[in-house]
Design a protein around this motif. Structure first.
Motif, PDB file in Angstrom:
ATOM      1  N   MET A   1       0.838  -1.193   0.000  1.00 46.08           N
ATOM      2  CA  MET A   1       0.000   0.000   0.000  1.00 46.08           C
ATOM      3  C   MET A   1       0.869   1.239   0.000  1.00 46.08           C
ATOM      4  SD  MET A   1      -3.299  -1.085   0.335  1.00 46.08           S
ATOM      5  CE  MET A   1      -4.215   0.145   1.228  1.00 46.08           C
ATOM      6  N   LYS A   2       0.462   2.214  -0.788  1.00 44.66           N
ATOM      7  CA  LYS A   2       1.201   3.467  -0.806  1.00 44.66           C
ATOM      8  C   LYS A   2       0.832   4.292   0.422  1.00 44.66           C
ATOM      9  CE  LYS A   2       1.005   3.462  -5.851  1.00 44.66           C
ATOM     10  NZ  LYS A   2       0.516   4.180  -7.030  1.00 44.66           N
ATOM     11  N   ALA A  14     -10.607   4.174   6.171  1.00 43.11           N
ATOM     12  CA  ALA A  14      -9.922   3.230   5.276  1.00 43.11           C
ATOM     13  C   ALA A  14     -10.874   2.548   4.314  1.00 43.11           C
ATOM     14  CB  ALA A  14      -9.167   2.184   6.097  1.00 43.11           C
ATOM     15  N   SER A  15     -12.174   2.555   4.630  1.00 42.08           N
ATOM     16  CA  SER A  15     -13.137   1.911   3.739  1.00 42.08           C
ATOM     17  C   SER A  15     -13.531   2.793   2.567  1.00 42.08           C
ATOM     18  CB  SER A  15     -14.395   1.519   4.526  1.00 42.08           C
ATOM     19  OG  SER A  15     -14.988   2.668   5.123  1.00 42.08           O
ATOM     20  N   ASP A  16     -13.046   4.018   2.501  1.00 40.56           N
ATOM     21  CA  ASP A  16     -13.353   4.915   1.390  1.00 40.56           C
ATOM     22  C   ASP A  16     -12.656   4.392   0.123  1.00 40.56           C
ATOM     23  OD1 ASP A  16     -13.562   7.051  -0.443  1.00 40.56           O
ATOM     24  OD2 ASP A  16     -13.836   8.456   1.220  1.00 40.56           O
ATOM     25  N   ILE A  17     -13.413   4.291  -0.976  1.00 44.00           N
ATOM     26  CA  ILE A  17     -12.872   3.754  -2.222  1.00 44.00           C
ATOM     27  C   ILE A  17     -11.761   4.635  -2.766  1.00 44.00           C
ATOM     28  CG2 ILE A  17     -14.639   4.933  -3.576  1.00 44.00           C
ATOM     29  CD1 ILE A  17     -12.983   1.536  -4.321  1.00 44.00           C
ATOM     30  N   VAL A  19      -9.565   6.330  -0.959  1.00 45.56           N
ATOM     31  CA  VAL A  19      -8.343   6.009  -0.206  1.00 45.56           C
ATOM     32  C   VAL A  19      -7.731   4.717  -0.726  1.00 45.56           C
ATOM     33  CG1 VAL A  19      -7.431   5.459   2.072  1.00 45.56           C
ATOM     34  CG2 VAL A  19      -9.149   7.258   1.815  1.00 45.56           C
ATOM     35  N   PHE A  20      -8.592   3.722  -0.971  1.00 46.71           N
ATOM     36  CA  PHE A  20      -8.083   2.441  -1.473  1.00 46.71           C
ATOM     37  C   PHE A  20      -7.474   2.597  -2.869  1.00 46.71           C
ATOM     38  CE2 PHE A  20      -9.032  -1.268  -4.155  1.00 46.71           C
ATOM     39  CZ  PHE A  20      -8.177  -2.177  -3.567  1.00 46.71           C
ATOM     40  N   ALA A  21      -8.158   3.353  -3.739  1.00 44.10           N
ATOM     41  CA  ALA A  21      -7.666   3.502  -5.107  1.00 44.10           C
ATOM     42  C   ALA A  21      -6.336   4.243  -5.153  1.00 44.10           C
ATOM     43  CB  ALA A  21      -8.707   4.240  -5.948  1.00 44.10           C
ATOM     44  N   SER A  22      -6.162   5.229  -4.276  1.00 42.16           N
ATOM     45  CA  SER A  22      -4.905   5.981  -4.281  1.00 42.16           C
ATOM     46  C   SER A  22      -3.741   5.191  -3.698  1.00 42.16           C
ATOM     47  CB  SER A  22      -5.083   7.280  -3.494  1.00 42.16           C
ATOM     48  OG  SER A  22      -5.393   6.984  -2.122  1.00 42.16           O
ATOM     49  N   ASN A  23      -4.031   4.179  -2.901  1.00 44.43           N
ATOM     50  CA  ASN A  23      -2.969   3.402  -2.260  1.00 44.43           C
ATOM     51  C   ASN A  23      -2.762   2.026  -2.879  1.00 44.43           C
ATOM     52  OD1 ASN A  23      -2.623   5.483  -0.402  1.00 44.43           O
ATOM     53  ND2 ASN A  23      -4.160   4.636   1.003  1.00 44.43           N
ATOM     54  N   CYS A  24      -3.710   1.542  -3.706  1.00 43.17           N
ATOM     55  CA  CYS A  24      -3.619   0.182  -4.252  1.00 43.17           C
ATOM     56  C   CYS A  24      -2.546   0.119  -5.340  1.00 43.17           C
ATOM     57  CB  CYS A  24      -4.974  -0.241  -4.814  1.00 43.17           C
ATOM     58  SG  CYS A  24      -5.001  -1.926  -5.463  1.00 43.17           S
ATOM     59  N   SER A  25      -1.860  -1.020  -5.402  1.00 41.33           N
ATOM     60  CA  SER A  25      -0.814  -1.215  -6.412  1.00 41.33           C
ATOM     61  C   SER A  25      -1.358  -1.607  -7.773  1.00 41.33           C
ATOM     62  CB  SER A  25       0.176  -2.292  -5.935  1.00 41.33           C
ATOM     63  OG  SER A  25      -0.495  -3.519  -5.718  1.00 41.33           O
ATOM     64  N   ASP A 458      -7.920  -7.029   2.031  1.00 42.91           N
ATOM     65  CA  ASP A 458      -7.819  -6.150   3.187  1.00 42.91           C
ATOM     66  C   ASP A 458      -8.832  -5.007   3.084  1.00 42.91           C
ATOM     67  OD1 ASP A 458      -6.253  -5.144   5.605  1.00 42.91           O
ATOM     68  OD2 ASP A 458      -6.063  -3.441   4.216  1.00 42.91           O
ATOM     69  N   TYR A 459      -9.017  -4.454   1.881  1.00 42.37           N
ATOM     70  CA  TYR A 459     -10.004  -3.388   1.700  1.00 42.37           C
ATOM     71  C   TYR A 459     -11.421  -3.898   1.956  1.00 42.37           C
ATOM     72  CZ  TYR A 459     -13.154  -0.250  -0.779  1.00 42.37           C
ATOM     73  OH  TYR A 459     -14.194   0.563  -1.105  1.00 42.37           O
ATOM     74  N   LEU A 460     -11.753  -5.081   1.498  1.00 43.74           N
ATOM     75  CA  LEU A 460     -13.081  -5.643   1.744  1.00 43.74           C
ATOM     76  C   LEU A 460     -13.326  -5.856   3.228  1.00 43.74           C
ATOM     77  CD1 LEU A 460     -13.336  -8.237  -1.181  1.00 43.74           C
ATOM     78  CD2 LEU A 460     -14.361  -5.956  -1.045  1.00 43.74           C
TER      79      LEU A 460
END
Length: 531
Positions: A1-2, A14-17, A19-25, A458-460
């Motif tokens: 994760m970034k 952390a459940s915000d999409i 946040v996940f999209a900006s940190n996902c590889s 982890d995001y789910l």
């Protein structure tokens, strides 16, 4: 994760999409769910991501489908060896019974089953054999054993074997094992029976294998009385070259060797390896030749003896044995198992018709063994004896030249070279190749890896915790807060109605209620003045 950056991202759960999209590889998600309003650029990125994911899933489905078809490929290789185990060599005289060993009692019991003779023809048949007719008052034996007949009347190797050498060293009947086949009493060289050490060879070519000279004893052949399926018109021996684990089926697979010739058999070993289901159809489970109409008691029955290695010929022989035992309640002399040997009447009326019908229908479904050894053969022959050697052999064997030409044969079996072929089935598509293809498609189309899948999981989990568990958590505490307010309001009204004797008003008492959420805790206080 970034790592997260900026105060706005730090305040988001952390459940915000976003946040996940900006940190996902995984490539492309940051452009789709990044900050800003809907634009043409965001739409094009969304279409590219959806198309890449769809293509990736299609490729994965194709690879999984191909893997589940369980393809195999066959590899042919030739290998060298410094020493090879010599094969087992089984030989049988084409004539099953010697005419000089038949008795009137044998004709009484087995004449009809084996020779097709009617009782009225016994005297004429005995005269053809040069034997006196049945004496008056002849009484046949109360019982008759077919196995003993073949053992007593079959050709003896001591009489047939004129010369034997293996790799130039003398050998004899003691190097052969007696075995019964459908052709009667036979003999196997280098059988490995009873734990005997297997013979090996270190060189190829003639003179480095088995050299034997045999007398087929034509004078002992039974006369042809009438033409039927069992009538034999040829003379000589049958030879089968096979592995030690495989029983000989010499009546179907044997080579014919004629007297008056020296036959050379050049062999090459072939090792075959097949795959079990679902990639292939091989089997390694031996078939029990004993027919059991009902399952035996596992507690009262003795422990079964170890089964021999599975072979194709062994499976067919066991299948034939079970079929005859089920139909006739007995087995033929050459068949394995514990069933009693058939009587001559059972041979004629049941066993022979049953086995012939079974062979015509080919009703034994025997798969290939997973590992087996077979021998490719090339034959050549020359006439013996030559005119120059006929007189010498006549003096050496104490036989006439005409007798030698009609009865004596020579057989030379050897390896062509000390190399052998391997025919091996292999899986065309392994699990490691499937995972490699999926990983390659994943990296090519969506720029992801195995760790990306962990990030998605982890995001789910974060979404489940914040959205689902958080909903029930807030609902439970809201209900508890409402109950607390109602209780406090009732208590306040009661205190107002009941007077208290007091010199003056009491100081107000603070009452606080704490409300917790996943993001913060709120404390609400109010004053209750008691008189």
């Amino acid at each position: 994760m970034k790592p997260t950056s900026g105060p706005e991202e730090a305040r988001r759960p952390a459940s915000d999409i976003r946040v996940f999209a900006s940190n996902c590889s995984m490539h492309g998600l940051g452009h789709v769910f990044g900050p800003g309003s809907l634009s043409l650029r965001r739409g094009m990125w969304a279409a590219a991501v959806v198309l890449s994911v769809a293509t990736f899933l299609y490729q994965v489905a194709e690879r999984v489908r191909y893997y589940r078809e369980f393809h195999h490929q066959t590899a042919l290789d030739e290998r060298e060896s410094h020493r090879l185990v010599f094969p087992a060599v089984t030989l049988c005289n084409i004539n099953p019974l010697r005419r000089s060993r038949l008795t009137p009692n044998d004709l009484h019991w087995a004449g009809s089953a084996l020779l097709g003779l009617d009782p009225a023809e016994h005297a004429a048949f005995l005269r053809t054999l040069g034997r006196p007719p049945t004496p008056p008052g002849f009484m046949p034996s109360p019982t008759f054993d077919m196995a003993q007949l073949y053992a007593r009347a079959g050709h003896s190797l001591d009489d047939m074997l004129l010369d034997c050498r293996f790799r130039g060293q003398p050998c004899g009947p003691e190097n052969f094992t007696t075995i019964f086949t459908r052709m009667g009493k036979c003999y196997t060289f280098n059988s490995g029976a009873d734990g005997a050490e297997l013979l090996t060879t270190t060189r190829g070519g003639m003179g480095n294998g088995l050299d034997i000279m045999l007398d087929v004893q034509q004078e002992e052949y039974l006369p042809v009385w009438r033409d039927n399926e069992e009538t034999l018109f040829e003379v000589g021996i049958r030879v089968q070259i096979h592995s030690q684990e495989e029983p000989p089926i010499i009546d179907q697979l044997g080579l014919g060797v004629s007297p008056g010739y020296q036959t050379f058999v050049s062999c090459q070993q072939q090792q075959l390896s097949f795959l079990p289901p679902p990639w292939g159809d091989c089997s390694s489970a031996s078939l029990n030749p004993n027919y059991e109409p009902e399952p035996s008691d596992p507690l009262g029955s003795p422990s079964p003896s170890p089964s021999p290695p599975y072979t194709l010929m062994g499976c067919r022989l066991a299948c034939e044995t079970r079929y005859v035992a089920r139909k006739c309640g007995c087995r033929m002399v050459y068949m394995p198992g514990d069933a009693p040997v058939c009587s001559p009447q059972q041979y004629k009326n049941c066993a022979h018709p049953a086995i012939d019908a079974m062979l015509r229908k080919d009703s034994c479904a025997c798969p290939n063994p997973c590992a087996s050894t077979r021998y490719a053969k090339e034959l050549s022959m020359v006439r013996i004896p030559s005119r120059a050697a006929a007189r010498f052999l006549a003096r050496k064997l104490n036989r006439s030249e005409a007798y030698i030409a009609e009865n004596v044969l020579a057989l030379d079996i050897f390896f062509e070279a000390l190399n052998y072929e391997t025919v091996e089935q292999k899986k065309a598509y392994e699990m490691s190749e499937l995972l490699g293809d999926i990983g390659g498609q994943m990296g090519l189309f969506i720029g992801a890896s195995l760790l990306t899948i962990l990030e998605i999981l982890d995001y789910l989990c974060e979404v489940f915790r914040d959205k689902v568990l958080g909903y029930f958590w807030n609902r439970r505490h809201s209900q508890r807060h409402s109950s607390t307010n109602l209780l406090q309001e009732g208590l306040g009204s009661h205190r107002t109605q009941v007077p208290h004797l007091s010199l003056g008003p009491r100081p107000p008492t603070p009452h606080c209620a704490v409300t917790k959420t996943l993001s913060a805790s709120h404390r609400t206080c109010y004053l209750v003045t008691q008189l």
